[in-house]
Each structure stands twice: as C-alpha cells, then as structure tokens.
Design a protein around this motif. Structure first.
Motif, PDB file in Angstrom:
ATOM      1  N   ALA A  86      11.487  15.099  12.118  1.00 16.50           N
ATOM      2  CA  ALA A  86      11.464  15.687  10.973  1.00 16.50           C
ATOM      3  C   ALA A  86      11.666  14.345   9.974  1.00 16.50           C
ATOM      4  N   LEU A  87      12.797  13.552  10.616  1.00 18.50           N
ATOM      5  CA  LEU A  87      13.121  12.187   9.509  1.00 18.50           C
ATOM      6  C   LEU A  87      11.973  11.364   9.217  1.00 18.50           C
ATOM      7  N   VAL A  88      11.185  10.838  10.832  1.00 11.68           N
ATOM      8  CA  VAL A  88      10.009   9.706  10.397  1.00 11.68           C
ATOM      9  C   VAL A  88       8.950  10.683   9.636  1.00 11.68           C
ATOM     10  N   LEU A  89       8.495  11.873   9.960  1.00 12.63           N
ATOM     11  CA  LEU A  89       7.534  12.466   9.440  1.00 12.63           C
ATOM     12  C   LEU A  89       7.820  12.561   7.920  1.00 12.63           C
ATOM     13  N   THR A  90       8.853  12.986   7.546  1.00 10.84           N
ATOM     14  CA  THR A  90       9.214  13.115   5.840  1.00 10.84           C
ATOM     15  C   THR A  90       9.168  11.596   5.392  1.00 10.84           C
ATOM     16  N   ALA A  91       9.720  10.762   6.056  1.00 11.95           N
ATOM     17  CA  ALA A  91       9.494   9.149   5.500  1.00 11.95           C
ATOM     18  C   ALA A  91       8.118   8.755   5.171  1.00 11.95           C
ATOM     19  N   ALA A  92       7.246   9.042   6.299  1.00 11.03           N
ATOM     20  CA  ALA A  92       5.875   8.613   6.170  1.00 11.03           C
ATOM     21  C   ALA A  92       5.387   9.474   5.133  1.00 11.03           C
ATOM     22  N   ALA A  93       5.585  10.884   5.139  1.00  8.37           N
ATOM     23  CA  ALA A  93       5.013  11.643   3.961  1.00  8.37           C
ATOM     24  C   ALA A  93       5.317  11.152   2.513  1.00  8.37           C
ATOM     25  N   MET A  94       6.346  10.955   2.352  1.00  8.71           N
ATOM     26  CA  MET A  94       7.196  10.313   0.920  1.00  8.71           C
ATOM     27  C   MET A  94       6.276   9.111   0.488  1.00  8.71           C
ATOM     28  N   LEU A  95       6.274   8.016   1.540  1.00 11.05           N
ATOM     29  CA  LEU A  95       5.836   7.019   1.375  1.00 11.05           C
ATOM     30  C   LEU A  95       4.236   7.017   1.238  1.00 11.05           C
ATOM     31  N   SER A  96       3.725   7.697   1.779  1.00  6.48           N
ATOM     32  CA  SER A  96       2.331   7.795   1.892  1.00  6.48           C
ATOM     33  C   SER A  96       1.708   8.515   0.422  1.00  6.48           C
ATOM     34  N   VAL A  97       2.610   9.499   0.020  1.00  8.10           N
ATOM     35  CA  VAL A  97       2.460  10.072  -1.351  1.00  8.10           C
ATOM     36  C   VAL A  97       2.615   9.221  -2.353  1.00  8.10           C
ATOM     37  N   ALA A  98       3.448   8.370  -2.152  1.00  4.38           N
ATOM     38  CA  ALA A  98       3.775   7.243  -3.204  1.00  4.38           C
ATOM     39  C   ALA A  98       2.741   6.313  -3.260  1.00  4.38           C
ATOM     40  N   CYS A  99       2.263   5.745  -2.165  1.00 10.46           N
ATOM     41  CA  CYS A  99       0.900   4.916  -2.307  1.00 10.46           C
ATOM     42  C   CYS A  99      -0.278   5.794  -2.821  1.00 10.46           C
ATOM     43  N   TYR A 100      -0.635   7.001  -2.642  1.00 10.02           N
ATOM     44  CA  TYR A 100      -1.700   7.223  -3.213  1.00 10.02           C
ATOM     45  C   TYR A 100      -1.529   7.733  -4.875  1.00 10.02           C
ATOM     46  N   ILE A 101      -0.197   8.003  -5.118  1.00  8.89           N
ATOM     47  CA  ILE A 101      -0.123   8.270  -6.406  1.00  8.89           C
ATOM     48  C   ILE A 101      -0.180   6.722  -7.245  1.00  8.89           C
ATOM     49  N   ALA A 102       0.404   5.981  -6.597  1.00 13.35           N
ATOM     50  CA  ALA A 102       0.281   4.359  -7.191  1.00 13.35           C
ATOM     51  C   ALA A 102      -1.031   4.036  -7.371  1.00 13.35           C
ATOM     52  N   THR A 103      -1.838   4.347  -6.437  1.00 14.38           N
ATOM     53  CA  THR A 103      -3.457   3.949  -6.436  1.00 14.38           C
ATOM     54  C   THR A 103      -4.312   4.517  -7.471  1.00 14.38           C
ATOM     55  N   LEU A 104      -4.095   6.127  -7.369  1.00 19.40           N
ATOM     56  CA  LEU A 104      -4.838   6.893  -8.183  1.00 19.40           C
ATOM     57  C   LEU A 104      -4.421   7.211  -9.536  1.00 19.40           C
ATOM     58  N   LEU A 105      -3.325   7.164  -9.927  1.00 21.04           N
ATOM     59  CA  LEU A 105      -2.502   7.605 -10.983  1.00 21.04           C
ATOM     60  C   LEU A 105      -2.112   6.257 -11.674  1.00 21.04           C
ATOM     61  N   PRO A 106      -2.341   6.132 -13.101  1.00 21.86           N
ATOM     62  CA  PRO A 106      -1.361   5.272 -13.819  1.00 21.86           C
ATOM     63  C   PRO A 106       0.008   5.233 -13.778  1.00 21.86           C
ATOM     64  N   CYS A 107       0.819   4.251 -13.247  1.00 20.08           N
ATOM     65  CA  CYS A 107       2.227   4.246 -12.903  1.00 20.08           C
ATOM     66  C   CYS A 107       3.015   3.120 -13.777  1.00 20.08           C
ATOM     67  N   PHE A 108       2.184   1.981 -14.032  1.00 27.84           N
ATOM     68  CA  PHE A 108       3.092   1.108 -14.736  1.00 27.84           C
ATOM     69  C   PHE A 108       1.923   0.435 -15.977  1.00 27.84           C
ATOM     70  N   ASP A 109       2.478  -0.188 -16.918  1.00 27.08           N
ATOM     71  CA  ASP A 109       1.565  -0.496 -17.985  1.00 27.08           C
ATOM     72  C   ASP A 109       0.420  -1.584 -17.345  1.00 27.08           C
ATOM     73  N   PRO A 110      -0.776  -1.037 -17.515  1.00 27.88           N
ATOM     74  CA  PRO A 110      -1.995  -1.935 -16.960  1.00 27.88           C
ATOM     75  C   PRO A 110      -2.235  -3.039 -17.862  1.00 27.88           C
ATOM     76  N   HIS A 111      -1.919  -3.213 -19.040  1.00 30.94           N
ATOM     77  CA  HIS A 111      -2.043  -4.167 -20.158  1.00 30.94           C
ATOM     78  C   HIS A 111      -1.027  -5.212 -20.200  1.00 30.94           C
ATOM     79  N   PHE A 112       0.098  -5.015 -19.670  1.00 32.87           N
ATOM     80  CA  PHE A 112       1.332  -6.035 -19.719  1.00 32.87           C
ATOM     81  C   PHE A 112       1.054  -7.383 -18.765  1.00 32.87           C
ATOM     82  N   GLY A 113       0.966  -8.299 -19.221  1.00 33.17           N
ATOM     83  CA  GLY A 113       0.846  -9.582 -18.418  1.00 33.17           C
ATOM     84  C   GLY A 113       1.771 -10.787 -18.818  1.00 33.17           C
ATOM     85  N   VAL A 114       1.334 -11.769 -18.625  1.00 35.30           N
ATOM     86  CA  VAL A 114       2.452 -12.873 -18.809  1.00 35.30           C
ATOM     87  C   VAL A 114       2.409 -13.644 -20.068  1.00 35.30           C
ATOM     88  N   ALA A 115       1.279 -12.947 -20.791  1.00 33.43           N
ATOM     89  CA  ALA A 115       1.020 -13.465 -22.053  1.00 33.43           C
ATOM     90  C   ALA A 115       1.696 -12.411 -23.170  1.00 33.43           C
TER      91      ALA A 115
END
Length: 588
Positions: A473-502
């Motif tokens: 359950a421990l490793v399955l939960t860890a993999a599930a939580m991290l995988s869901v985080a990856c999918y959210i970070a890829t498919l949904l806006p999580c950070f300001d996309p227009h903020f750059g070094v300028a």
C-alpha cells in the motif's frame, strides 16, 4: 505571439502528422504483407523508440526555455504527451501485445537491454506505466463494454471466453501479473520525481531566481553587471539540475538594459531601437559564451576528475558499458567533428562536462568541441533580449517568439543527435569497444552491487508471504500520488506560464514569489509531490532493511545461492526465470 502561432499552424501540425503517417506507412506494409513481418515490425519498434526519445528530449528542452516567458511550454508538453499516448495506443492495438513483445525481444534494443541489470529493465517498464497508465485505465472499461455488447446483442461477434474483458486484455493482464510490481512502482516514483523536479526546480525556481537577479543588477554600471553576472552564471552552471538556456536568456535581458540605462536611452515609448541595445546584445552573447567555456573547464577539471577518483561514481555512470566506451571514442578525437560537437553541445550541461572529467579527456579538446555552442547561445540570448522590445512594435513580439522556438528546435536537434551518434557508434564498433580494457575496480563493485540488487528484488517481491499489505500500500500510494501530480502539472495550469526572467517579482507577482503558484492546481501538485516523496523514502528504507536481512540469511545458510542469483540479474520476466538452472523463487 497568437498571430504567429496561428500563421505557422500548418507547420506545427505537419510535424506530428508526418511522424504519425510514417508510422502508419510501416504498419500498413506489415499488415498488408508487402514486407516480411519480422523486418517490418522491427522498423516500427525502432521508429516508436526514436519518437519516445524525442519526447523525453523535448520535455527537457521545453523546461530549459521556460525562462523566455513564451507561455507555450505547457501546451507543447501536453501536445507531446498526447502524441506519445496516441502512438503507443496505435502500435499496441494494431500489432497486438503478443506480436509486439516477440518483436521487441528480437530487436537490437532488447539485446542491449539484456546486457543491463534488472534495475534498468524495471526502469523501462516503469516508464511505460508512468506514461500509459491513464490511457490503459480508460481502455479497460472499453474492453469490458465490448465484451458486454457481445453477450447482449446477438448481431455482434460472440464473446471471447467467460471473463469480463476480451481475450486480448485478459492475456495482457496475466502477463502484467508476472511483473515485479514492488520494484516497478518504486521506479515509477523515480520517473515522477524527475519529471516534477524538472518542472518545479528548473522551470520555476530557476526562472524566479534569475528574475530577481535581473531586478537586482539592472541599475548597476555595465562593467559591474557583466562581472557579477559572469560569476553568478558560472555558479549556476555548477548546479546539476540547472540547464544553460536560462543563463543565456537572463544575460540577453540584463546586459542590454544596463547599457541602455547607462546611456539614458531606455525609452519604452519610442519605436526606435537604440544602438546600445544591439551592442548590449552582442556583449551578452560574448559574456555567456565565456561563462559556458569557463563552466566547462571547471566542471571537467575540478568536479569531474575529482568524482572520477571514486569507484562508486564510475560505477554509477556505467563506465564499462558499450555506450560509455563509444562516448569516449567519439570525444577522444582531436579537433572538431560532427559527432563530438553534437555530444558536447546537445548533452545536458553539467552531466556532460563532468562526464568528460570522469573519462579523463583532454580539457583543451573539450573546449574546442564546445565552440559550436554559439549556434545555441545566440538565439537563446536573443530570446531574452527581444523581450525588451515587445512594447516598441508588434513585430518584436513575434520575433521574440520566433527566436525562442528556434532555440528550442536547435537544442532538441542537438540532444537527439547526441543520442543517435552514441547509439550508432556503439552498434557499428561493438567488437572494438568490447575489446577495450575494463575498469577492474568497477567490475568488482558491480558484482557486489549485483548481489544486493538480487536480494532487494527477491526480498521485496509481492509473491513472498513476508511482504505484507503495508509496504504494498505504501509504494502503491506513493506512485499514485506522484503520478496524479504529474498528470495535473501537465494537463492543467499550475504555475504562471507568462512569468519569465524579464518579468518583475514586484510588478507581476505582487512582491510575493509564491504567487507564481496558481491555486488550487499548483498547491495540489506541490502537496502530492511532497507526500509522495516522503512515502517513497519510507518504502525505500523498508526495502533496504529487508534486502539486507535476506542477503544475510542467504549468505549464512546457502552460500551457493548468491552466485546463482548473480547470473540471473539480467533476467527480465518470471517466464524467463523458469528457464534457468537456478530455482530461487520470486526472481523476475
């Protein structure tokens, strides 16, 4: 930017369509019998692997150019991810998993994988689970619905067996049940952490830091700005996870601004571009080129040669492998060559330079081979410089987007080219490379590590009664939580996309750097990332304890078993394990 993207839309959509049509062409020839099935399937597998490598390289590059504030990096990542999913589904469903796996085992790629340890086999399986888990979970109910329709409607095909799913899915599930899921899920967490670290550390923290540096130094005299940024740039290059492109982009913003401020010509309302801007742009290119060459020397001579003295480090980089020997062969050639420059320019900055030090190559020759980095430095620096001209005329916004895309394309081409030349050399000169003298110290350490690896795999296998529900359950939960985080970070806006070094932290983020995180998606990703990482650390600690206990028991009771298991460390699946002369249970 919007007008430019729409204007060039046929070009953007044409690239994936061309790759997909090429894949369908080979699939059609194979299924139509125009070529031998074995040869055609091998070509399909090679093409698919090449596209997967392109996907991974593109993710790294899009993270590196995020500092330009183009705002399109997430769209590119989503497009690449969906493209890989469509390709995987098309190949797997058209050919069938059984035929696909038989072809993979006959391919040269599989032959190379067999020479590696079970760790890398599970890493490859974990990558497939990481990328195709969501599509597969969508495919299961479709298969169940297909089977249900066959039972209910008489005008359809007869149902395949008495199971919930079709026979194809049932065979696939039976095969997946033989995998070492404790090891695979653990490595799924590794892929997730790498991906999220790239998105959080490289795309966000680095950009915010360079934005702060830009605000801090832009009012200084030009000479002080160049000297200070030179030191900061070299220090940033010595951080393994920081690529060079954000350094180039920041210099393109900072140095021209300092020259225009010193000359008193920084008039944002005027449409004329002052000469100081072009002088600053040229000076920025020269400064970052010096930063890159200095960093190459420091990373090779001070870091790489120091780390190369440790046997464990040489073992980690797999210095006795054919690919590493091919890399040494290519980089040892004096002067400039296409293959040598591709590796030095296209490879990740810190790992490539440090690796040349571990391999004890000539620093002068490495500096000569790095000179073509100018082809990447100039457009990357321009991507930052033209951010300053967006308010002067609409054309400059399009130019800024265009040079950013050019920099991205060049980086992807160089990175993919580096992978290609190393693989080609390892294949064409295999006999000569294998005849090279091995590193004896590394061989001895690898033998010890192999024994521990086997113990880890056997002791943590889910078939063993000693592995209870809690660690599963421990490793399955860890993999599930991290995988869901990856999918959210890829498919949904999580950070300001227009903020750059300028951009300005005070103006664009309200003086609070945490405002770059978009609620609630961004905070959900960070929370899942943190919790998943902690759970993974707990599981790893448990796995190491049971592996040491198992290895101690085996050495004290059955000394012969260890040698038997070491010979099986490259075994891929349970079915292959049963073909060996050893009878150790659970080794897959």
């Amino acid at each position: 930017l919007t007008a430019l993207l729409w204007w060039a839309f046929p070009l953007w959509i044409g690239a994936p369509l061309a790759a997909f049509s090429l894949l369908c062409y080979y699939l059609g020839r194979v299924l139509g019998g125009n070529v031998s099935r074995g040869a055609g399937l091998v070509k399909v597998i090679r093409l698919f692997i090449s596209l997967a490598v392109l996907f991974v390289c593109s993710l790294y590059v899009t993270a590196a150019v995020a500092g330009a504030g183009l705002g399109a990096t997430r769209a590119i990542e989503v497009g690449l991810f969906l493209f890989l999913v469509v390709l995987s589904s098309t190949v797997a469903y058209t050919l069938g998993m059984a035929a696909l796996m038989r072809t993979v085992r006959r391919s040269s790629v599989y032959a190379k994988l067999r020479n590696l340890s079970a760790f890398w086999h599970d890493m490859a399986k974990a990558f497939l689970v990481f990328t195709l888990f969501a599509p597969f979970m969508c495919y299961l109910p479709v298969s169940a619905l297909n089977q249900l329709c066959r039972r209910v409607f008489p005008f359809t095909c007869s149902p395949e067996g008495g199971g919930i799913f079709t026979q194809r899915v049932q065979r696939l599930l039976k095969r997946l049940a033989t995998w070492h899921w404790g090891s695979i899920l653990s490595k799924v967490t590794v892929w997730c952490i790498l991906y999220l670290s790239l998105n959080v550390l490289v795309m966000q923290v680095t950009v915010v830091f360079f934005s702060w540096v830009n605000e801090l130094l832009r009012a200084w005299p030009p000479a002080a700005v160049c000297a200070s940024f030179f030191v900061i740039g070299v220090l940033m290059f010595t951080i393994p996870v920081v690529p060079g492109v954000p350094v180039y982009i920041t210099a393109g913003v900072l140095i021209p601004v300092s020259l225009m401020n010193a000359a008193g010509v920084n008039d944002k309302d005027s449409e004329d571009v002052p000469a100081e801007f072009w002088v600053g742009f040229a000076l920025a290119c020269a400064v970052v080129f010096g930063v890159k060459m200095t960093a190459v020397y420091i990373e090779q001579e001070l870091i790489g040669r120091y780390l190369g003295a440790y046997v464990s480090v040489r073992s980690i980089v797999n210095i006795n492998s054919t690919e590493m020997r091919a890399t040494r062969m290519l980089l040892s050639k004096p002067g400039l060559s296409w293959a040598k420059c591709t590796i030095l320019v296209g490879g990740p900055d810190w790992p490539t330079s440090v690796l040349t030090g571990i391999l004890k190559l000539s620093a002068v020759q490495m500096l000569i081979g790095t000179i073509p980095i100018l082809a990447l430095v100039v457009p990357s620096t321009a991507a930052g410089s033209f951010q300053l001209l967006k308010g002067k005329a609409a054309v400059y916004e399009s130019v800024a987007a265009l040079v950013t895309i050019v920099a991205m394309g060049l980086q992807i081409a160089a990175l993919v080219g580096a992978v290609y030349v190393i693989d080609r050399t390892a294949t064409e000169h295999k006999a000569a490379l294998e005849a090279m003298d091995p590193d004896i110290e590394v061989l001895e350490l690898d033998k010890k590590n192999a024994a521990m690896l086997v113990a880890w795999r056997v002791a943590t296998h889910w078939d063993r009664p000693q592995v209870g529900l809690a660690p599963k359950a421990l490793v399955l939960t860890a993999a599930a939580m991290l995988s869901v985080a990856c999918y959210i970070a890829t498919l949904l806006p999580c950070f300001d996309p227009h903020f750059g070094v300028a951009s300005s932290i005070e103006r664009d983020l309200g003086g609070n750097v945490l405002n770059i995180v978009l609620a609630p998606n961004g905070w959900v990703v960070l929370g899942l990332f943190s919790c998943g990482w902690v759970l993974r650390l707990i599981y790893q600690h448990w796995a190491q304890q049971v592996a040491r206990r198992y290895l101690h028991e085996q050495r004290s009771s059955e000394p012969v078993v260890e040698d038997c298991q070491i010979r099986q460390v490259s075994v891929v699946s349970k079915s292959e394990t049963t073909q060996s002369n050893c009878s150790t249970p659970g080794l897959t």
